[in-house]
Design an enzyme around this catalytic site. Sequence first.
Site, PDB file in Angstrom:
ATOM      1  N   HIS A 138      -1.807  -7.145   8.015  1.00 46.32           N
ATOM      2  CA  HIS A 138      -1.624  -6.091   9.004  1.00 46.32           C
ATOM      3  C   HIS A 138      -0.460  -6.428   9.905  1.00 46.32           C
ATOM      4  O   HIS A 138      -0.529  -7.392  10.663  1.00 46.32           O
ATOM      5  CB  HIS A 138      -2.911  -5.967   9.828  1.00 46.32           C
ATOM      6  CG  HIS A 138      -3.023  -4.675  10.559  1.00 46.32           C
ATOM      7  ND1 HIS A 138      -2.932  -4.587  11.918  1.00 46.32           N
ATOM      8  CD2 HIS A 138      -3.230  -3.419  10.113  1.00 46.32           C
ATOM      9  CE1 HIS A 138      -3.092  -3.326  12.292  1.00 46.32           C
ATOM     10  NE2 HIS A 138      -3.268  -2.608  11.216  1.00 46.32           N
ATOM     11  N   LYS A 158       2.562  10.272   8.753  1.00 47.31           N
ATOM     12  CA  LYS A 158       3.825  10.168   9.495  1.00 47.31           C
ATOM     13  C   LYS A 158       4.818  11.227   9.017  1.00 47.31           C
ATOM     14  O   LYS A 158       5.623  11.742   9.790  1.00 47.31           O
ATOM     15  CB  LYS A 158       4.410   8.762   9.323  1.00 47.31           C
ATOM     16  CG  LYS A 158       5.680   8.522  10.141  1.00 47.31           C
ATOM     17  CD  LYS A 158       5.995   7.046  10.265  1.00 47.31           C
ATOM     18  CE  LYS A 158       6.392   6.464   8.916  1.00 47.31           C
ATOM     19  NZ  LYS A 158       7.763   6.881   8.512  1.00 47.31           N
TER      20      LYS A 158
END
Length: 916
Positions: A145, A579
């Site tokens: 991450h 996005k």
Amino acid sequence: MVTPDKEAALAADIRLLGRILGDTLRQFEGEATFELIETIRRLAVASRRLEDVTSRRSLAETLDALTDDSMVVVVRAFSYFSLLANIAEDRHHIRRGRAMRLAGAAPLASTIRGLFADLEAKGTSAAEAAATLARVKVTPVLTAHPTEVQRRSTLDNQLAIAEGLARLDHADLLPEEREAAEDDLRRRVATLWRTRMLRPVKLGVRDEIENALAYFDYTFIDAVPRVHADLEDRLAAMPGAAGRPVLPTVLALGSWVGGDRDGNPFVTAEMLAHAFRRQGEIVFDHYFAEVHALGAELPISKLLTRPSGALLALADASPDRSPHRADEPYRRALTGVFARLAATALAMGLKREHRAAVGQAAPYPDAFAFAADLDAIDTSLRADHCAMIAEGRLRQLRRAVATFGFHLATVDLRQNADVHESVVAELLAGAGVAGDYLERDETGRVALLRTELATPRLLRSPFATYSETTAGELAIVHEAARVLAAHGPDALSQYVISKAESVSDLLEVAVMLKEAGLLTPGAAPVSRMQIVPLFETIGDLQKAPATMRAWFALPEAKAIVDSLGGAQEVMLGYSDSNKDGGYVTSNWELYKAETQLVEVFREAGVRLRFFHGRGGTVGRGGGPSYEAILAQPPGSVQGELRLTEQGEVIASKYANREIGRRNLEALLAATVRASVDESGNADRAVFLAAMEEISESAFRAYRSLVYETEGFVEYFRGSTPVREIAELNIGSRPASRKPSLRIEDLRAIPWVFSWAQCRVMLPGWYGLGTAVEQFLAKHDEGGYALLGDMWREWPFFRAMLSNLEMLLAKADLAVAARYKELVPDEKLADEIFGRIRRELDLTVKAYFGITKARGFLETNPALARSIRNRFPYLDPLNHVQVELLKRYRAGDAEERVKRGIHLTINGLAAGLRNSG
């Protein structure tokens, strides 16, 4: 509904931990600092909960007057309060679950108990239930991450504090035992206060591998075998069951850590080898410990039992010649198993931390041979009326070996299609096959690549010099071949292609696999790995059905699929589609792509397995996994399911063993339910048409703001801490794919993370308000009635709005307004912030108009309570973050300022319980 008396234990835990934190502050920072923080706390609570204007003004004045050093202490104090509140809430979830079971309450649908209760209520027979479970396989895939904020040291301390709270739950504690337990909590909190919150250097891939592997120790190695045992036991207890079945592996683990190269140049063949070396060491450590413990538990004498011939042969082959154990064949057999494991670990180059074997033995050729020896022990015990003994540790170990093998977790390889394109072009040119690959159209590329798959000739030459990229990619596939030989066929089985958009993208990977012997060429190629296209952008999702139809039209593709058991995996990207097109359109295009792909695969006669690339927060496809799986299109969940688990979500779901097991059960229960209901009613046409209309409007609204508004990038980079996030030592992968400031090149994770920090949460809701407003303008009053029907009757629509609701509840534009002040162009800031505010108002109005709810989170009182309790403690962090950003961006190079910013990022992520 969680009533106040049921919250009493949670409130008591939070008060206890808050009191201990306060005492810790007094001890280490002094009375004056403690009083300062208490003043800030009281003002924050009053300004938030009482909406007291005077308190709000006093809070701002107090925070603005802080020195740099005081700011750091305040930030740490409020960050740790949020962290301790998280621990208390998690403990309360466990406590309430146990209380409900003890009270005989109906089991939750998301548990295995609830699943079996429903199966029996529907009249499902034991044989039917066993057959359904036998075709289920759920694989959570852990990923690294780039915005993971929590250190392993902090997490370990959190778990110790959680264990301390659990001790205090025991009603029979003596006064001195309770005092000792509280003293231990004080020591833990004191240690936490003196532990550095931030990493001094950037995480490397090795660090990320260690972080991911920690969850196997925390949860997976213990929980996964127990979940399997629970399933088998419940099948055996169903009416009409003919004994207890042995299920195939229905729950396994995957990982991207060490194999995901997309945008991360630090993931190399060396890192892939290291990942498997460490995975091997983790799983072998477990096997060594369990086999040793089994030996201690089985001092069974052959003078008192009748061991089988296979067991005696296993004992006789053992290097254990101790006269003290001459009549204990099970112990001697296990000593031999231990010796063979030790020899296997040595042959695989694994480091060992356990006792030495008693003698030499031959290594196991594979995990199946190890499993066979354990099976021989099990069979002998059961044949000699010792089934009860076999049901303990041995059963758990046998299931662990069946699930984890010698590899622990299946690692996926992943790389961007653009990289494959350049590598294959260089190989073709270097071999003298074609120097114009990049200039060819799709038809020309496909024809050339098909020819390459038919010939046994390799493209790589030992006499040629290749670019660093090509050499690195070839090294990866060759290392993958070595790993498969050493760790078994389940070690690597997927090669994921990011940004896949054409058939040539898949064929390029096939050619690369062929170079390493992972694909056997010929008219009907045979592959050892799934070639998995990842469709990420809105455009790619829309083209996905046509791409897969064209793929299946190739004889070579069908041969590859057949060689892999007739299944083809497709990965869907939630983060980049969001996005690219916004929350509403991303959800809708994913749903449509799945629906159409189901039909394409049905026509081709290929079994479809979806791999859902869900992120941590709603803006990246996150949200409750159970509801998300049930909201998938009819027929899309066909027993097999893979999904990513990312970053801080891994910690919140799996750091605690009991919570981890509950989350694993939820994944299984939802997959079984969705598979059983896959032939259910088709979606109503009127719902689909309405959703298409809403999505088109939401897409236009989102794209208009994010990609078509002049100055939006300047606003985003000014009003969020995205630049400062990129400087944190929280991930090995760069925040952007390319060295540019464009939104297109920014990774989805820091995009979402940044909006969460300033409390806008824009990626999780923007566009819906305008879309619903336009829909109602066109459809009059009947529009709300239709949307209400969709909310009540359509799982997809309900899940989409429920996830959006969570972010609306966390958004706070009063806080976000202060971040607007960070944008140098005041006119631009006012204009864009005004648009965001208007859209949020429209979205809130739309949500309440559709659902008829009277407030946010009516059906999730636990989350509502959590937000209500912690927001007063987040407000000071946001205020200080803005002040420090102003100083930092004005040129204040003090290390304390930069450190303070990073601490606020950490604290807000912990308090909001998501980062990206």
